[in-house]
Design a protein around this motif. Structure first.
Motif, PDB file in Angstrom:
ATOM      1  N   MET A 129       0.835  -0.977   0.091  1.00 37.13           N
ATOM      2  CA  MET A 129      -0.065  -0.477  -0.163  1.00 37.13           C
ATOM      3  C   MET A 129       1.622   1.107  -0.025  1.00 37.13           C
ATOM      4  O   MET A 129       0.568   2.405  -0.572  1.00 37.13           O
ATOM      5  N   SER A 146       1.227   3.734  -2.638  1.00 31.96           N
ATOM      6  CA  SER A 146       0.510   5.725  -1.987  1.00 31.96           C
ATOM      7  C   SER A 146       1.825   6.814  -2.506  1.00 31.96           C
ATOM      8  O   SER A 146       1.597   7.506  -3.169  1.00 31.96           O
ATOM      9  N   GLY A 201     -14.540   1.576   8.897  1.00 28.35           N
ATOM     10  CA  GLY A 201     -14.231   0.595   7.794  1.00 28.35           C
ATOM     11  C   GLY A 201     -14.414   0.403   6.603  1.00 28.35           C
ATOM     12  O   GLY A 201     -14.756  -1.204   6.142  1.00 28.35           O
ATOM     13  N   THR A 250     -17.688  -0.886   4.723  1.00 31.38           N
ATOM     14  CA  THR A 250     -17.718  -0.807   3.200  1.00 31.38           C
ATOM     15  C   THR A 250     -19.410  -1.361   2.479  1.00 31.38           C
ATOM     16  O   THR A 250     -19.963  -0.226   2.399  1.00 31.38           O
ATOM     17  N   THR A 294     -14.296   4.574   2.271  1.00 34.10           N
ATOM     18  CA  THR A 294     -14.308   2.957   0.992  1.00 34.10           C
ATOM     19  C   THR A 294     -15.048   3.036  -0.165  1.00 34.10           C
ATOM     20  O   THR A 294     -14.724   2.113  -1.047  1.00 34.10           O
ATOM     21  N   ILE A 311     -12.877   4.194  -2.855  1.00 35.33           N
ATOM     22  CA  ILE A 311     -12.145   3.232  -2.877  1.00 35.33           C
ATOM     23  C   ILE A 311     -12.487   2.270  -3.969  1.00 35.33           C
ATOM     24  O   ILE A 311     -12.220   1.519  -5.061  1.00 35.33           O
ATOM     25  N   ALA A 366      -6.651   5.151  -4.483  1.00 37.74           N
ATOM     26  CA  ALA A 366      -7.715   4.239  -4.131  1.00 37.74           C
ATOM     27  C   ALA A 366      -6.085   3.950  -2.963  1.00 37.74           C
ATOM     28  O   ALA A 366      -6.755   3.679  -1.826  1.00 37.74           O
ATOM     29  N   PHE A 367      -5.153   3.621  -3.168  1.00 36.75           N
ATOM     30  CA  PHE A 367      -4.000   3.029  -2.187  1.00 36.75           C
ATOM     31  C   PHE A 367      -3.778   4.283  -0.745  1.00 36.75           C
ATOM     32  O   PHE A 367      -4.056   4.084  -0.167  1.00 36.75           O
ATOM     33  N   GLY A 409      -7.041   3.571   0.749  1.00 34.09           N
ATOM     34  CA  GLY A 409      -6.499   2.457   2.199  1.00 34.09           C
ATOM     35  C   GLY A 409      -6.116   2.789   3.039  1.00 34.09           C
ATOM     36  O   GLY A 409      -5.845   2.680   3.690  1.00 34.09           O
ATOM     37  N   PHE A 419      -6.037   2.485   7.121  1.00 34.90           N
ATOM     38  CA  PHE A 419      -5.302   1.940   7.630  1.00 34.90           C
ATOM     39  C   PHE A 419      -5.145   2.029   8.843  1.00 34.90           C
ATOM     40  O   PHE A 419      -5.458   2.042   9.871  1.00 34.90           O
TER      41      PHE A 419
END
Ligand SMILES: Nc1ncnc2c1ncn2[C@@H]1O[C@H](COP(=O)(O)OP(=O)(O)OP(=O)(O)O)[C@@H](O)[C@H]1O
Ligand SMILES: [Mg+2]
Lengths: 265, 495
Positions: free
Chosen positions: B222, B226, B417, B419, B444, B447, B465-466, B469, B473
């Protein structure tokens, strides 16, 4: 046993505070208390003695209906306090427990400050008119339980942070702060040093002026020192009950004699 | 052929392992003259020890060899391919996969008897139509095989079989040495039990570190994506920009803030629903309910926790959303006669349903925590003449509070988190708004939408998206760590 002299106190025919008749307690299938009859007098200290597991705590817990909180426990028989059947449907166990205070075998301070631990009962029952009144009640209770000097500078510290013996005295203070009419004490000195023990015994003697006190103890000397009446339990039976001096000097039952001389237990 | 050779080697190692087990066991016994009490360890431990030293190093080397060999072979084979082919075939990877495919095809052809092994090694594409030959044995190729590719494939086959041969030699050798040494040392005073113990420990450590390594791997992948994203897009816009407007022709606004707002808003509503209901349910179940009610209700609540979230999403979209619209929307036909809500998807819809999803989560965690408050504490309170609710409010809940806070934080991190419920129930509009009846979108859902459909992994619109994410996270990880810290601290209080 030099202490026997102390027993020569006069125990006049005090009024009967608690009258228990034909009490049976079952834990599921275990028959823990078998047909116990006992009359506990007002303004008297009554000692329960007997070997471990004989049912002293169990019987004590019947007197303020603490056995209600154990799912498997079942109490039969007739227990009256001031002539009122405490197992009657009309009796509110909450009210009863405010009247019949208890100090548990294992110290169980709340995870609150020392002050809040002692103030817990007075707050619930609205015993204090204002903050300074409450402060007085707490201080008096802590003094009577012989712990004031140790905690007066740390009343805001958590009660769970005290030592075992201090916790035991905190629980005594907590119980006396509610001003119960009857105080049930389950081995209140089991973790105390001789000095604190003497102070707690002094408290018990002082409480006797107004209340009736029932104390469970494993110390024959303590029973002899503080109590006027003694009950000897064995395997769930009340073997012998009478004047403390009588029980310790001239027991009727051979089991009582062997216990107090150290042959069973 | 390489595979079956590998199979034989594994088989041989296993046979050797079993043999070493019994040999070491009987050797140990014989050094003690048959008196087991003279041995340091029970005879089986000598066996296990020998088996361990036979199998583990040999199979370990084999595993590493099998992983490393293809890479090394590819490196050396690649030198055989001229630049010309790479340029035409667009990339090194594509050419190499052609080479592998031809090599595999030759293997299959040999196995099926279409050509002999020597033929496979010497065949020339000028002499024979390789594409047709491989097509016959079931390996379809996209284009005719260039001579260089064929040559590389043949080299690939040769190197593979040489490599496999040496691997067999080395692995069997290591197994033999391991077996021999461990049998020789199996004497009465050898501490076989302790070595086996260390072996068991190593196994457990391996399992634990694999679990941790995968997590680290996920985070790293990730992180790299990113970083790629932040090369293409300014990080100030991502973290501090005000709008989310991806535009696949480029020049998009990609700020996390509107999405974070939607996420947090929905989560707060979900917690407002889940925490009181879940907590009260837990109090009822642990303090008031009889054993019968408890034994029926607890599993029921836990079933709720097992419902897939997509089902909750459908529930949000098809039931709760329309119900809310009929209350807050539809103008004169609506229940309140207002026109506040136009579509079924809204912050409130998603929040309510997510709250329902979290109820069992909160209640079962709180139930455990409340049950962990010792009975002696309650007894103390009852003994002073407190009622049950006084006891709960003043003793049980304060004692359980840190644990309950932990449970709520865990629930919050699940809400953040979550979705499927928000994909279906929350809508797709990124904006800052306080109105819970409007559609909003969350991290979410974005993403999901950035990664579905035609995606180009070199554009910031996809790579974002990364970054989203990773932020998510970090956010949930922080919440979980905090929650676990609080819960653990609370546990210590009674232990
Ligand atoms: N909660 C319970 N559930 C089941 N059995 C119990 C329970 N509490 C006590 N008992 C049983 O009842 C009997 C009497 O126990 P009790 O606690 O009254 O003994 P005790 O005289 O106070 O002993 P000690 O001096 O060790 O405190 C014992 O046999 C014990 O196993
Ligand atoms: Mg006891």
């Amino acid at each position: 046993m030099n202490d026997m002299r102390i027993l020569e106190r006069d125990v006049d025919a005090n009024a009967i505070k608690i009258a228990a008749k034909g009490v049976q307690v079952y834990y599921g299938d275990t028959h823990a208390i078998k047909d116990v009859d006992v009359d506990i007098q007002d303004k008297t200290v009554t000692a329960f003695i007997g070997p471990s597991g004989c049912g002293k705590s169990t019987f004590l817990r019947c007197l303020n209906r603490m056995n209600d909180t154990i799912d498997v426990a079942r109490v039969e028989g007739d227990i009256r306090i001031d002539g009122e059947d405490i197992y009657d449907k009309a009796v509110d166990p909450v009210q009863l427990r405010a009247k019949v205070g208890m100090v548990f075998q294992k110290p169980n301070p709340f995870p609150k400050s020392i002050f809040d631990n002692v103030a817990y009962g007075p707050r619930i029952h609205g015993l204090a008119k204002n903050k300074s009144d409450l402060d007085d009640i707490v201080e008096r209770a802590l003094r009577r339980a012989a712990i004031w000097n140790e905690v007066k500078d740390r009343l805001a510290a958590p009660g769970t942070g005290l030592s075992g013996g201090q916790q035991q005295r905190l629980c005594i203070a907590r119980a006396v702060a509610t001003e119960p009419e009857v105080l049930l004490m389950d081995e209140p000195c089991s973790a105390l040093d001789p000095i604190a023990t003497a102070q707690v015994e002094e408290l018990i003697d002082e409480l006797r002026q107004n209340y009736s006190v029932v104390i469970v103890t494993h110390s024959m000397q303590q029973a002899a020192r503080v109590s006027q009446k003694t009950a000897f339990f064995h395997l769930g039976n009340l073997v012998e009950y009478g004047e403390t001096g009588q029980i310790f000097t001239n027991p009727e039952d051979p089991r009582t004699e062997s216990y107090i001389t150290g042959r069973i237990g | 052929m390489a595979l079956s050779l590998t199979g034989y080697v594994v088989l041989a190692v296993l046979v050797l392992t079993i043999a070493a087990f019994f040999a070491a066991k009987s050797k140990a016994k014989s050094t003690a003259n048959g008196d087991v009490r003279l041995l340091h360890s029970l005879p089986n431990y000598y066996g296990y020890n020998a088996a361990m030293f036979t199998a583990v190093p040999a199979l370990g080397i084999m595993l590493i060899w099998l992983l490393a060999q293809p890479m090394m072979i590819e490196n050396s084979v690649f030198k055989l391919i001229p630049e010309r082919i790479v340029e035409e075939g667009s990339s090194r990877g594509l050419v190499m996969s052609d080479v592998r495919r031809v090599a595999e095809g030759l293997d299959i052809a040999v196995a099926q008897g279409a050509i002999t092994d020597t033929e496979a090694d010497n065949i020339r594409s000028e002499a024979r139509d390789i594409r047709a030959l491989l097509g016959e044995v079931g390996v379809a190729l996209g284009s005719d095989v260039e001579p260089e590719v064929l040559f590389a494939a043949q080299e690939y086959r040769t190197l593979s079989s040489v490599g496999a041969f040496w691997m067999a030699v080395v692995v069997l050798g290591v197994a033999f040495i391991g077996a021999a040494v461990s049998i020789v040392v199996s004497k009465a005073d050898f501490r076989a039990r302790n070595t086996v113990e260390r072996g068991a420990l190593a196994l457990l450590i391996l399992a634990a570190s694999l679990a941790i390594m995968t997590t680290v791997g996920i985070v790293l992948s990730m992180l790299f994506e990113s970083i790629n994203f932040f090369r293409l897009h300014s990080w100030t816009d991502f973290f501090f920009g005000g709008s989310w407007a991806p535009n696949f022709r480029g020049d998009s606004d990609l700020s996390i803030l509107p999405l974070l707002w939607g996420t947090l808003y929905i989560s707060v509503i979900a917690l407002l629903v889940a925490v009181p209901i879940g907590l009260f349910a837990a109090i009822y179940l642990s303090e008031y309910a009889g054993p019968k009610v408890r034994s029926a209700a607890k599993p029921l609540l836990e079933i709720l926790a097992g419902i897939p979230t997509i089902v909750y999403g459908l529930f949000a979209l098809l039931t709760v959303g329309p119900a809310l619209v009929s209350i807050f929307g539809r103008g004169d036909q609506g229940l309140l006669g207002v026109e506040w809500m136009s579509g079924a998807t809204a912050v409130l819809t998603a929040g309510l349903v997510m709250g329902i999803m979290l109820i069992p989560f909160v209640s079962s965690l709180s139930d455990d925590i409340i049950n962990a408050v010792p009975q002696a504490m309650r007894d103390g309170s009852f003994g002073l003449g407190a009622t049950q609710s006084e006891t709960i409010r003043q003793v049980v809940l304060p004692a359980a509070l840190p644990g309950i806070v932990g449970a709520v934080l865990l629930a919050a991190s699940r809400a953040i988190g979550e979705t499927m419920i928000v994909v279906l129930g929350a809508g797709a509009i990124a904006k800052f708004s306080l109105n819970p009846l409007e559609a909003m979108t969350t991290i979410t859902t974005r993403i999901v939408s950035q990664l579905t459909g035609d995606t180009d992994f070199a554009s910031p619109e996809t790579l974002v998206a990364f970054a989203l994410g990773l932020t998510l996270f970090v956010l949930t990880l922080g919440l979980n760590v905090l929650a676990l810290y609080i819960v653990r601290k609370y546990r210590e209080q009674y232990e």
